[in-house]
Design a protein around this motif. Structure first.
Motif, mmCIF file in Angstrom:
data_model
loop_
_atom_site.group_PDB
_atom_site.id
_atom_site.type_symbol
_atom_site.label_atom_id
_atom_site.label_comp_id
_atom_site.label_asym_id
_atom_site.label_seq_id
_atom_site.Cartn_x
_atom_site.Cartn_y
_atom_site.Cartn_z
ATOM 1 N N UNK A 146 0.813 -1.219 0.000
ATOM 2 C CA UNK A 146 0.000 0.000 0.000
ATOM 3 C C UNK A 146 0.850 1.274 0.000
ATOM 4 N N UNK A 147 2.161 1.144 0.159
ATOM 5 C CA UNK A 147 3.042 2.317 0.096
ATOM 6 C C UNK A 147 3.701 2.479 -1.275
ATOM 7 N N UNK A 148 3.222 1.733 -2.262
ATOM 8 C CA UNK A 148 3.790 1.774 -3.615
ATOM 9 C C UNK A 148 5.299 1.476 -3.580
ATOM 10 N N UNK A 149 5.687 0.222 -3.347
ATOM 11 C CA UNK A 149 7.099 -0.126 -3.112
ATOM 12 C C UNK A 149 8.014 0.193 -4.294
ATOM 13 N N UNK A 150 7.481 0.136 -5.517
ATOM 14 C CA UNK A 150 8.363 0.416 -6.650
ATOM 15 C C UNK A 150 8.801 1.884 -6.673
ATOM 16 N N UNK A 151 7.896 2.780 -6.281
ATOM 17 C CA UNK A 151 8.301 4.185 -6.172
ATOM 18 C C UNK A 151 9.311 4.370 -5.053
ATOM 19 N N UNK A 152 9.116 3.627 -3.941
ATOM 20 C CA UNK A 152 10.090 3.710 -2.858
ATOM 21 C C UNK A 152 11.451 3.159 -3.291
ATOM 22 N N UNK A 153 11.424 2.129 -4.137
ATOM 23 C CA UNK A 153 12.688 1.606 -4.663
ATOM 24 C C UNK A 153 13.405 2.674 -5.486
ATOM 25 N N UNK A 154 12.629 3.409 -6.304
ATOM 26 C CA UNK A 154 13.229 4.496 -7.085
ATOM 27 C C UNK A 154 13.810 5.565 -6.166
ATOM 28 N N UNK A 211 2.150 10.952 4.127
ATOM 29 C CA UNK A 211 2.534 11.945 5.123
ATOM 30 C C UNK A 211 4.047 11.940 5.331
ATOM 31 N N UNK A 212 4.644 10.752 5.371
ATOM 32 C CA UNK A 212 6.106 10.664 5.478
ATOM 33 C C UNK A 212 6.782 11.265 4.246
ATOM 34 N N UNK A 213 6.175 11.039 3.081
ATOM 35 C CA UNK A 213 6.710 11.633 1.851
ATOM 36 C C UNK A 213 6.653 13.146 1.932
ATOM 37 N N UNK A 214 5.565 13.691 2.444
ATOM 38 C CA UNK A 214 5.451 15.135 2.597
ATOM 39 C C UNK A 214 6.507 15.704 3.529
ATOM 40 N N UNK A 215 6.756 14.973 4.632
ATOM 41 C CA UNK A 215 7.811 15.423 5.541
ATOM 42 C C UNK A 215 9.170 15.431 4.848
ATOM 43 N N UNK A 216 9.461 14.388 4.056
ATOM 44 C CA UNK A 216 10.729 14.328 3.329
ATOM 45 C C UNK A 216 10.835 15.461 2.316
ATOM 46 N N UNK A 217 9.711 15.778 1.662
ATOM 47 C CA UNK A 217 9.716 16.861 0.670
ATOM 48 C C UNK A 217 10.000 18.188 1.347
ATOM 49 N N UNK A 218 9.400 18.433 2.528
ATOM 50 C CA UNK A 218 9.697 19.665 3.258
ATOM 51 C C UNK A 218 11.197 19.828 3.479
ATOM 52 N N UNK A 219 11.803 18.784 4.006
ATOM 53 C CA UNK A 219 13.226 18.866 4.351
ATOM 54 C C UNK A 219 14.104 19.035 3.115
ATOM 55 N N UNK A 220 13.831 18.252 2.065
ATOM 56 C CA UNK A 220 14.634 18.347 0.847
ATOM 57 C C UNK A 220 14.502 19.729 0.225
ATOM 58 N N UNK A 221 13.290 20.256 0.160
ATOM 59 C CA UNK A 221 13.066 21.559 -0.457
ATOM 60 C C UNK A 221 13.792 22.657 0.300
ATOM 61 N N UNK A 222 13.691 22.646 1.607
ATOM 62 C CA UNK A 222 14.341 23.686 2.400
ATOM 63 C C UNK A 222 15.857 23.630 2.220
ATOM 64 N N UNK A 223 16.434 22.424 2.311
ATOM 65 C CA UNK A 223 17.880 22.290 2.169
ATOM 66 C C UNK A 223 18.351 22.709 0.781
ATOM 67 N N UNK A 224 17.631 22.312 -0.247
ATOM 68 C CA UNK A 224 18.038 22.656 -1.616
ATOM 69 C C UNK A 224 17.939 24.155 -1.862
ATOM 70 N N UNK A 276 19.666 11.215 4.107
ATOM 71 C CA UNK A 276 19.430 10.558 5.397
ATOM 72 C C UNK A 276 18.005 10.789 5.875
ATOM 73 N N UNK A 277 17.564 12.045 5.801
ATOM 74 C CA UNK A 277 16.209 12.363 6.243
ATOM 75 C C UNK A 277 15.184 11.600 5.417
ATOM 76 N N UNK A 278 15.396 11.583 4.096
ATOM 77 C CA UNK A 278 14.444 10.893 3.218
ATOM 78 C C UNK A 278 14.385 9.400 3.532
ATOM 79 N N UNK A 279 15.524 8.752 3.650
ATOM 80 C CA UNK A 279 15.539 7.305 3.912
ATOM 81 C C UNK A 279 14.959 6.978 5.280
ATOM 82 N N UNK A 280 15.320 7.772 6.274
ATOM 83 C CA UNK A 280 14.820 7.507 7.631
ATOM 84 C C UNK A 280 13.315 7.714 7.702
ATOM 85 N N UNK A 281 12.822 8.823 7.138
ATOM 86 C CA UNK A 281 11.390 9.119 7.218
ATOM 87 C C UNK A 281 10.567 8.098 6.445
#
Length: 905
Positions: A529-537, A708-721, A751-756
């Motif tokens: 239900x978390x779409x594993x192929x997208x997570x693999x990418x 929701x975890x994806x959204x948290x990762x997007x927040x962090x990546x966007x701010x850092x970039x 790290x944030x993306x993988x952990x979240x």
């Protein structure tokens, strides 16, 4: 004869074209002892040799071995600079007079002519020379040849001489401008052109490995043309003239400019008097010593810097200190070989005769002493040329004494004779080139300890340098042509690179663990239900982004510069594709969650059926855009290496060295344009990702359960970039800071993306054991599927089996309780006196003692029991219908308190 000797002397023959003047006696008489006769010449001829002879007692005449001749005089107009910028006439005039005496006494050279020198002091001044030239031309007698000295004077005389059909032969002119045959068609010189110094100078520059020089010149034509020739020659040799200064009378400003522009190898072109002014300023500006080398003209007097000059305010000690170590180049003016030339004198015999003529003057204090051999050979060259013209002119019915300023034929014969001259002189072999300039070797000298020392010779025609190896330098050797600039590349701190590389390596290992976990548990419903192929990418993109950290830190310290463009390509492609995969897959999830679950109510049901291929297609589009843009970039404007130069730095110590910091960059011709396009596109994606994550923060769906975890990762990546991109562009010149910001932003984002994204999934499956039950069930059924309907079917079957087990346990317990009730009822019946009493007792029981049938119903969620007599009972209670009737006769107090709750259970 004895009779004549007793009476006196016999009459002798008169000279050719002359006669004898007798004193009161006829020619037939025998002339008595002590009688004197005088030779006389007819016409404009003069007697050469003894003019008066006296009869001796032995019957002979005095000076009988010396011949007396009548000769026609040829006049030479000469200008000797006895003072001025170059007082060369001080030694050149005696040298020329000595040559004239020898020529006039030779019977094999111009036997019928005598050369006479008419000279003036030109003071090396063109203005004064103009007046003197007028006097020479318009005052009798007619001059056959002109002999000027300084280049500036020779230029004036030679340009005007052709109007009077006069040949000009200079003994001390070095200006390259005088080699122009169109401008000076009748000019010759025994002093080679000043341009002959330039090949020697260039050869010395190459020998001492100098590629940058400076020049300072007096503003006169001779030095300007010499410098023009030097500039052309050094350009051909790959040598740069970095500073070019000139002055008219005061060199102070020019010398200051040399100092300010860090001139080290300096070529000075000026006359002797100006040389003293220049080096007085050199002393004041401290433009001398071990860091500097001066190249001067070699025809100054040997002690020119010691001569007191009222125009300067420096002492002799100051001047001596300033000029020490300078190098001079001078044409070889004295034949180094012991050879007797046309004058029948060797070079050393000539010097001895000249010293006698100077009356013991100090040669170092006598101007033009070095050029004296050239003046001597100039007279001989003229005499030999005139001697060569006698026969051709006689054949034409002409004579040298017929020359006048309108006679072109005689001038042409003299020109041809001079142009073909070739003889050994005291200055060496005398020969003229097509421009009338002398061809000779060059002497190289250096001032060592206050005196000049020969350090070599250079033959420009053979390009042969003869080096003595006795050059002396104030420092350890020849100085550098400029402040030594050591190019030093700035490399990334290896400690920083190693530390960040460790974090990047650990991040790649974490990515591998997450990717393995996701693939291994891809059949678990929660993972599906978390779409594993997208997570693999996402995991793969994170690992690629971390892999870009390594080429980001690789520079010239690790690889050759030629390989650097390949590293630049790796940086760009790894980072670009890694971002597209990692962020693109997360953006796809949040995009589709927003697209499906934030629409109107009537459209929700249609859009809740999410097809996986749409997700993959979205990521593919984002990836294709990046690949296409990167390919266009590399084809149109490929990356290459550029080197940034920083302000030079002076190291500690008294070293003549500067450090030139350099930094290598990966760039292209329109780097800012490409970065603007890429950053603009990525920035819009980041902003849109933040917006979508905010919009979907309250959405709950099983289709993509980790949005929701994806959204948290997007927040962090966007701010850092968004923080790192502009900062790294500002800090491009600071390699450590730029690398630290870029690399740490990548590491933290990954790290944030993988952990979240992955750690919560690992924790859930491990703590709840869902991954174990799922795998065991998969082994039992022998099949697995990703279809949600099949998964639900299996779940219902498992729940049904569990419920059946519970029902069986309850039925067994009910049976046990039934047996207990029957046993207790039988026991009570045996205690009663009669069956009637038991019956009445049974019928008269109060209602409160009967159990409530409703209390026997199962808990909520279980099926209602059914039977023949009571539809509310399950089939398992069909054999116990009488039990309820019997229970009506038994009081509730007679039952064990723990049995009824257990039944309900």
């Amino acid at each position: 004869l004895s009779l004549v000797s007793c009476l006196g002397c016999a009459i002798i023959r008169p000279p050719r074209d002359g006669g004898i003047r007798y004193r009161g006696l006829t020619q037939e008489q025998i002339l008595p002892v002590d009688y004197e006769i005088e030779y006389i010449c007819r016409g404009n001829r003069v007697i050469v040799g003894p003019k008066v002879r006296k009869c001796l007692p032995n019957g002979t005449w005095t000076d009988i071995t010396l011949h007396s001749r009548c000769k026609k005089k040829l006049y030479i107009g000469a200008l000797f600079p006895m003072s001025g910028g170059w007082p060369g006439g001080q030694a050149c005039l005696p040298s020329a007079q000595m040559a004239l005496d020898l020529v006039n006494n030779r019977t094999d050279i111009l036997p019928d002519y005598e050369l006479e020198l008419i000279y003036y002091d030109s003071m090396c001044d063109p203005g004064e020379s103009t007046k003197l030239l007028y006097d020479l031309l318009y005052t009798e007698p007619i001059k056959t040849v002109l002999m000027p000295g300084c280049s500036s004077v020779s230029t004036l005389v030679a340009e005007a001489a052709r109007m009077w059909n006069l040949i000009v032969l200079s003994y001390g002119s070095s200006s390259p401008a005088l080699s122009n045959r169109n401008r000076f068609p009748t000019f010759f010189r025994t002093h080679p052109s000043a341009t002959l110094h330039n090949p020697t100078r260039v050869r010395l520059f190459q020998k001492w490995k100098w590629t940058k020089i400076a020049t300072i010149q007096q503003t006169t034509e001779v030095f300007t043309s010499t410098l023009d020739d030097l500039e052309q020659r050094v350009k051909e040799a790959g040598i740069e003239i970095s500073v070019r200064q000139s002055f008219l009378t005061d060199p102070a400003v020019a010398v200051k400019n040399l100092k300010r522009q860090d001139a080290r190898i300096i070529v000075g072109l000026f006359y002797e008097t100006e040389a003293r002014k220049v080096f007085c300023e050199v002393f004041k500006e401290k433009l001398y010593g071990k860091k500097y080398v001066w190249f001067l003209i070699g025809w100054y007097a040997d002690n020119w810097f010691k001569i007191k000059d009222p125009s300067i305010n420096c002492t002799i000690e100051n001047m001596t200190e300033a000029v020490e170590g300078h190098v001079t180049t001078e044409i070889v003016m004295l034949n180094p070989e012991t050879v007797r030339g046309a004058s029948n004198l060797t070079s050393q015999e000539f010097l001895g005769a000249l010293m006698n003529r100077l009356g013991g003057k100090n040669p170092e204090e006598t101007g033009g002493f070095q050029e004296a051999p050239l003046a001597y050979d100039a007279v001989w060259a003229l005499a030999l040329a005139l001697n060569k013209t006698v026969a051709p002119l006689k054949a034409k019915g002409r004579r040298l004494e017929d020359f006048n300023y309108n006679n072109h034929d005689i001038t042409a014969e003299i020109y041809r004779a001079l142009n073909t001259s070739s003889f050994e002189g005291v200055s060496g072999h005398v020969v003229f080139d097509a421009q009338g300039s002398r061809m000779a070797m060059t002497l190289i000298e250096q001032l060592q300890g206050g005196s000049y020392k020969k350090i070599g010779y250079y033959d420009s025609s053979q390009k042969n340098l003869s080096w003595f190896g006795n050059d002396v330098w104030i420092g350890a050797g020849p100085p550098a042509d400029s402040t030594i600039v050591i190019e030093e590349f700035r490399y990334l701190s290896q400690k920083l690179f190693a530390a960040v590389s460790v974090f990047a390596g650990l991040g790649i290992l974490l990515g591998i663990v997450c990717l393995t976990f996701n693939i291994y548990n891809s059949n678990v419903r929660y993972i599906q239900n978390s779409q594993p192929y997208l997570n693999n990418m996402t995991a793969v993109g994170c690992m690629m982004a971390l892999a870009a950290v390594f080429p980001l830190g690789i520079d010239g310290h690790h690889i050759h510069r030629s390989q650097f463009p390949v590293v630049c390509q790796f940086r760009l492609w790894l980072l670009g594709l890694g971002f597209s995969l990692a962020y693109g897959s997360m953006f796809t999830k949040i995009w589709w969650v927003h697209n499906l679950f934030t629409k109107k109510e009537e459209k929700k049901e249609k859009r809740k059926h999410l097809e996986p291929w749409k997700l993959y297609a979205t990521v593919g589009v984002l990836l294709a855009i990046d690949v296409l843009s990167l390919m266009i970039w590399q084809i149109v404007d490929p990356l290459h290496i550029t080197v940034e130069k920083f302000t030079r730095e002076a190291p500690k110590g008294d070293l003549d060295v500067l450090i030139q910091p350099l930094l290598e960059h990966c760039t292209s011709e329109k780097m800012n344009t490409w970065l603007g396009v890429v950053y603009g596109y990525k920035g819009l994606l980041l902003l849109l990702g933040i917006f979508l994550a905010y919009e979907t923060k309250s959405v709950s769906t099983e289709k993509i359960n980790d949005h929701r975890a994806v959204g948290m990762a997007i927040y962090n990546v966007a701010v850092l970039c968004m923080i790192t991109a502009p900062v790294t562009m500002i800090l491009t010149s600071q390699q450590d800071a730029s690398f630290a910001f870029a690399a740490l932003a990548i590491v933290f984002s990954v790290y944030i993306t993988l952990v979240v994204l992955f750690v919560p999934k690992m924790r859930r499956l491990i703590t709840r054991g869902e991954w174990q039950s799922e795998q065991q069930d998969t082994l039992k059924t022998g099949s697995s599927t990703n279809n949600n309907d099949e998964e639900k079917s299996r779940q219902l079957e498992r729940e049904n089996r569990e419920l059946q087990k519970i029902i069986q346990e309850k039925e067994q317990r009910v049976s046990e309780l039934r047996n207990q009730l029957v046993e207790r009822q039988a026991l009570r019946n045996r205690r009663r006196p009669s069956s009637g009493t038991n019956q009445n007792h049974s019928n008269s029981s109060p209602p409160s003692s009967q159990p409530d049938p409703k209390s026997l119903l199962p808990p909520p969620g279980y099926p209602n029991p059914a039977s023949d007599n009571h539809s509310s009972l399950p089939p398992s209670f069909s054999n116990s219908s009488n039990l309820y009737q019997a229970d009506s006769k038994i009081s509730r107090n007679h039952c064990h308190n723990s049995q009824i709750p257990l039944l309900y259970k």
